[in-house]
Write a protein that holds these residues in place. Structure first.
Motif, PDB file in Angstrom:
ATOM      1  N   MET A  22       0.846  -1.196   0.000  1.00 32.96           N
ATOM      2  CA  MET A  22       0.000   0.000   0.000  1.00 32.96           C
ATOM      3  C   MET A  22       0.875   1.236   0.000  1.00 32.96           C
ATOM      4  N   LYS A  23       0.336   2.315  -0.492  1.00 29.73           N
ATOM      5  CA  LYS A  23       1.039   3.593  -0.428  1.00 29.73           C
ATOM      6  C   LYS A  23       0.596   4.262   0.880  1.00 29.73           C
ATOM      7  N   VAL A  24       1.566   4.499   1.754  1.00 32.68           N
ATOM      8  CA  VAL A  24       1.249   4.989   3.099  1.00 32.68           C
ATOM      9  C   VAL A  24       2.000   6.291   3.353  1.00 32.68           C
ATOM     10  N   ALA A  25       1.316   7.269   3.904  1.00 30.31           N
ATOM     11  CA  ALA A  25       1.989   8.503   4.326  1.00 30.31           C
ATOM     12  C   ALA A  25       2.001   8.529   5.849  1.00 30.31           C
ATOM     13  N   VAL A  26       3.190   8.716   6.429  1.00 31.43           N
ATOM     14  CA  VAL A  26       3.302   8.882   7.876  1.00 31.43           C
ATOM     15  C   VAL A  26       3.498  10.371   8.129  1.00 31.43           C
ATOM     16  N   ILE A  27       2.588  10.959   8.881  1.00 30.41           N
ATOM     17  CA  ILE A  27       2.614  12.401   9.130  1.00 30.41           C
ATOM     18  C   ILE A  27       3.202  12.631  10.518  1.00 30.41           C
ATOM     19  N   GLY A  28       4.389  13.243  10.568  1.00 29.24           N
ATOM     20  CA  GLY A  28       5.095  13.434  11.838  1.00 29.24           C
ATOM     21  C   GLY A  28       6.158  12.361  11.974  1.00 29.24           C
ATOM     22  N   LEU A  29       7.425  12.782  12.046  1.00 32.90           N
ATOM     23  CA  LEU A  29       8.534  11.808  12.054  1.00 32.90           C
ATOM     24  C   LEU A  29       9.346  11.895  13.336  1.00 32.90           C
ATOM     25  N   GLY A  30       8.648  11.920  14.471  1.00 35.68           N
ATOM     26  CA  GLY A  30       9.336  11.873  15.765  1.00 35.68           C
ATOM     27  C   GLY A  30       9.589  10.429  16.159  1.00 35.68           C
ATOM     28  N   TYR A  31       9.655  10.170  17.458  1.00 35.52           N
ATOM     29  CA  TYR A  31       9.930   8.818  17.953  1.00 35.52           C
ATOM     30  C   TYR A  31       8.922   7.818  17.366  1.00 35.52           C
ATOM     31  N   LEU A  32       7.657   8.185  17.359  1.00 34.75           N
ATOM     32  CA  LEU A  32       6.633   7.272  16.835  1.00 34.75           C
ATOM     33  C   LEU A  32       6.672   7.197  15.308  1.00 34.75           C
ATOM     34  N   GLY A  33       6.623   8.363  14.648  1.00 33.22           N
ATOM     35  CA  GLY A  33       6.458   8.369  13.195  1.00 33.22           C
ATOM     36  C   GLY A  33       7.666   7.813  12.447  1.00 33.22           C
ATOM     37  N   ALA A  34       8.873   8.192  12.867  1.00 32.14           N
ATOM     38  CA  ALA A  34      10.063   7.705  12.152  1.00 32.14           C
ATOM     39  C   ALA A  34      10.137   6.189  12.263  1.00 32.14           C
ATOM     40  N   THR A  35       9.865   5.660  13.448  1.00 31.19           N
ATOM     41  CA  THR A  35       9.922   4.202  13.636  1.00 31.19           C
ATOM     42  C   THR A  35       8.841   3.520  12.793  1.00 31.19           C
ATOM     43  N   THR A  36       7.652   4.086  12.794  1.00 25.44           N
ATOM     44  CA  THR A  36       6.540   3.503  12.039  1.00 25.44           C
ATOM     45  C   THR A  36       6.849   3.495  10.546  1.00 25.44           C
ATOM     46  N   ALA A  37       7.380   4.618  10.041  1.00 24.60           N
ATOM     47  CA  ALA A  37       7.668   4.721   8.606  1.00 24.60           C
ATOM     48  C   ALA A  37       8.719   3.686   8.202  1.00 24.60           C
ATOM     49  N   VAL A  38       9.774   3.576   9.004  1.00 23.01           N
ATOM     50  CA  VAL A  38      10.840   2.617   8.690  1.00 23.01           C
ATOM     51  C   VAL A  38      10.273   1.187   8.741  1.00 23.01           C
ATOM     52  N   ALA A  39       9.544   0.877   9.799  1.00 18.62           N
ATOM     53  CA  ALA A  39       9.051  -0.497   9.983  1.00 18.62           C
ATOM     54  C   ALA A  39       8.090  -0.888   8.857  1.00 18.62           C
ATOM     55  N   LEU A  40       7.183   0.020   8.500  1.00 22.02           N
ATOM     56  CA  LEU A  40       6.202  -0.349   7.474  1.00 22.02           C
ATOM     57  C   LEU A  40       6.840  -0.455   6.097  1.00 22.02           C
TER      58      LEU A  40
END
Ligand SMILES: NC(=O)c1ccc[n+]([C@@H]2O[C@H](COP(=O)([O-])OP(=O)(O)OC[C@H]3O[C@@H](n4cnc5c(N)ncnc54)[C@H](O)[C@@H]3O)[C@@H](O)[C@H]2O)c1
Length: 465
Positions: A22-40
């Motif tokens: 899927m094409k996913v946009a993670v909005i906000g790249l702090g502790y939560l967002g950066a980890t989520t973007a990398v993991a997904l």
């Protein structure tokens, strides 16, 4: 959405063969967002990470995680090598291809009270609205008061020409183990109010479902509540054992052994029963305050009034260190104190609402010359506490100290050579605010050890990390 066959060569060995990417946009790249973007992106999705903080964007693009999180640098490099992770400061036309927008922005305590400041969520909704396709879904992951999803959906509906999809998917990752927690969480909670969001979220998390990780489907309001309920429970557990520590200190009992004894009861369990200077960080304190504010808005302040006591106990543990310091040293003016640890817990550089830093500030306000050491967080201390002295090494911090305080349970401190440190200190006095020191070895090297909640004289049991 494209079919991909990707098996990440990460230790987590998440098998994503057959994943519908899927094409996913993670909005906000702090502790939560950066980890989520990398993991997904590692599990096979196609990610855009968006954050208006240009310095953060530049760092991530250059392959540097702008905070300390074990393993995330390597995982970022791996994600970037797949070509499936774009980092940018704002939406571009590619956002129009996005299937899932994940909101990962901060929800700090509001400046005017205990409630959560939702302005970053509101602005992220405003920013994405022009790019939202009618069949794309918006999913909040930030921690929020109940009712936020409904309010944000109403806001979004005024900005688009169709009925938008908006659901909540709270996040439970812990700093220090964030990547593992994201790739293989204990459970995934999806708070959805219609089948379309549910279907897309199940597709997003298919790699985790393939590993038999439970996916708990609830409505969006329950999902919002699940997260604050979990954090309230954890905070309560810590304050409970710290209340036992207060009583133990008064009567000469030992709360660490008490915790061990009650923890064998599997209904109680031994996790989160560590006595010390209490909880902190960017989540628990602000989340229990926001929960109280939210309950008050609902006219239900009594339902969570115990959380005020949970916080009171937590704050008293910090002032207890100041009291002990005064009992031992008298007037603290110009007394040199080494604060070992700044991060709110080990394996992170996060000093938001850190108990160690709160104690350091209390000692400084009492006139002490506080020298702070931390294996990872000193840059943050320098930026946020210009009034405190920062030491680059443990030895430098302890040199000439009249009091040493352990504020964070880094292994480095548990493993430190108390004989060497004893030669450097002006006075061999240590307050173990985290119960991590092998205190008999420290005592053998001439140190007076005061461990929060413990009675070391009558209970000669070491608690080693
Ligand atoms: N840190 C954790 O361990 C953790 C765990 C679970 C849940 N949470 C929750 O996740 C949320 C984020 O926490 P965090 O620790 O990652 O915060 P953070 O402060 O590290 O990151 C928030 C990011 O959002 C960015 N941002 C602000 N406005 C934006 C906008 N309009 N568009 C895009 N980006 C924007 C900021 O620049 C920042 O980089 C909070 O609600 C928190 O309670 C955090």
């Amino acid at each position: 959405m494209n079919k991909v066959s990707f098996v990440p060569h990460s230790p987590q060995s998440l098998s994503s063969v057959g994943l519908v990417s899927m094409k996913v946009a993670v909005i906000g790249l702090g502790y939560l967002g950066a980890t989520t973007a990398v993991a997904l992106s590692l599990v096979g999705h196609d990610l855009i990470g968006i954050d208006p903080d240009q310095a953060k964007v530049d760092a991530l693009r250059a392959g540097r995680v702008p905070f300390f999180e074990p393993g995330l640098d390597e995982a970022l490099a791996q994600a970037q090598s797949t070509g499936r992770l774009a980092i940018q400061a704002e939406h571009t036309c590619t956002s129009a291809d996005v299937d899932v927008f994940l909101l990962c922005v901060g929800t700090p305590q509001s400046r005017s009270g205990m409630g959560a400041d939702l302005r970053y969520l509101e602005s992220s909704i405003d920013d994405l609205a022009p790019y939202l396709r009618a069949d794309a879904i918006v999913v909040g992951k930030s921690t929020v008061p109940v009712g936020t999803a409904e309010a944000l959906k109403g806001r979004l509906a005024t900005l688009v020409a169709f009925e938008p999809y908006l659901s909540w998917n709270p996040e439970f990752l812990r700093e220090g183990t964030a990547l593992k927690d994201t790739l293989t969480p204990d459970r995934i909670v999806i708070g959805v109010d219609e089948p379309h969001s549910e279907a897309l979220l199940r597709q997003l998390y298919q790699p985790m479902a393939d590993l038999d990780i439970p996916i708990v489907k609830v409505d969006s309001k329950t999902a919002e509540l699940v997260k604050v309920a979990a954090n309230s429970f954890l905070a309560t557990k810590i304050s409970f054992i710290n209340a036992m520590a207060e009583i133990s200190e008064q009567v000469g009992a030992d709360a660490v052994l008490l915790a061990e004894a009650i923890g064998y009861d599997e209904r109680i369990g031994n996790k989160f029963l560590k006595t010390g200077i209490g909880f902190g960080g960017g989540c628990l304190p602000k989340d229990i305050r926001a929960f109280q504010a939210c309950a008050a808005d609902l006219g239900l302040e009594q339902s969570v009034s115990f959380l005020a006591q949970v916080e009171d106990i937590n704050m008293r543990r910090r002032t207890r260190v100041l009291d002990i310091a005064r009992e031992e040293l008298g007037d603290l003016t110009n007394r040199r104190v080494a604060m070992l640890g700044a991060a709110f817990k080990p394996e992170t550089d996060d000093i938001r609402d850190s108990p160690a830093m709160a104690v350091a500030e209390l000692l400084w306000a009492a006139g002490a010359h506080v020298v702070v050491h931390d294996p990872k967080a000193v840059d943050n201390v320098r930026r946020m506490y210009p009034n405190l002295t920062v030491a680059d090494t443990l030895e430098e911090a302890v040199a000439h100290a009249e009091l040493v305080v352990v504020g964070t349970e880094w292994r480095d401190y548990a493993l430190a050579d108390s004989a060497v440190l004893g030669h450097l200190a002006a006075n061999k006095l240590v307050i173990d605010g985290r119960n991590v020191l092998p205190y008999r070895q420290w005592q053998a090297n001439g140190w007076k050890v005061i461990a929060l909640g413990r009675n070391l004289e009558h209970n000669p049991v070491e608690v080693l990390v």
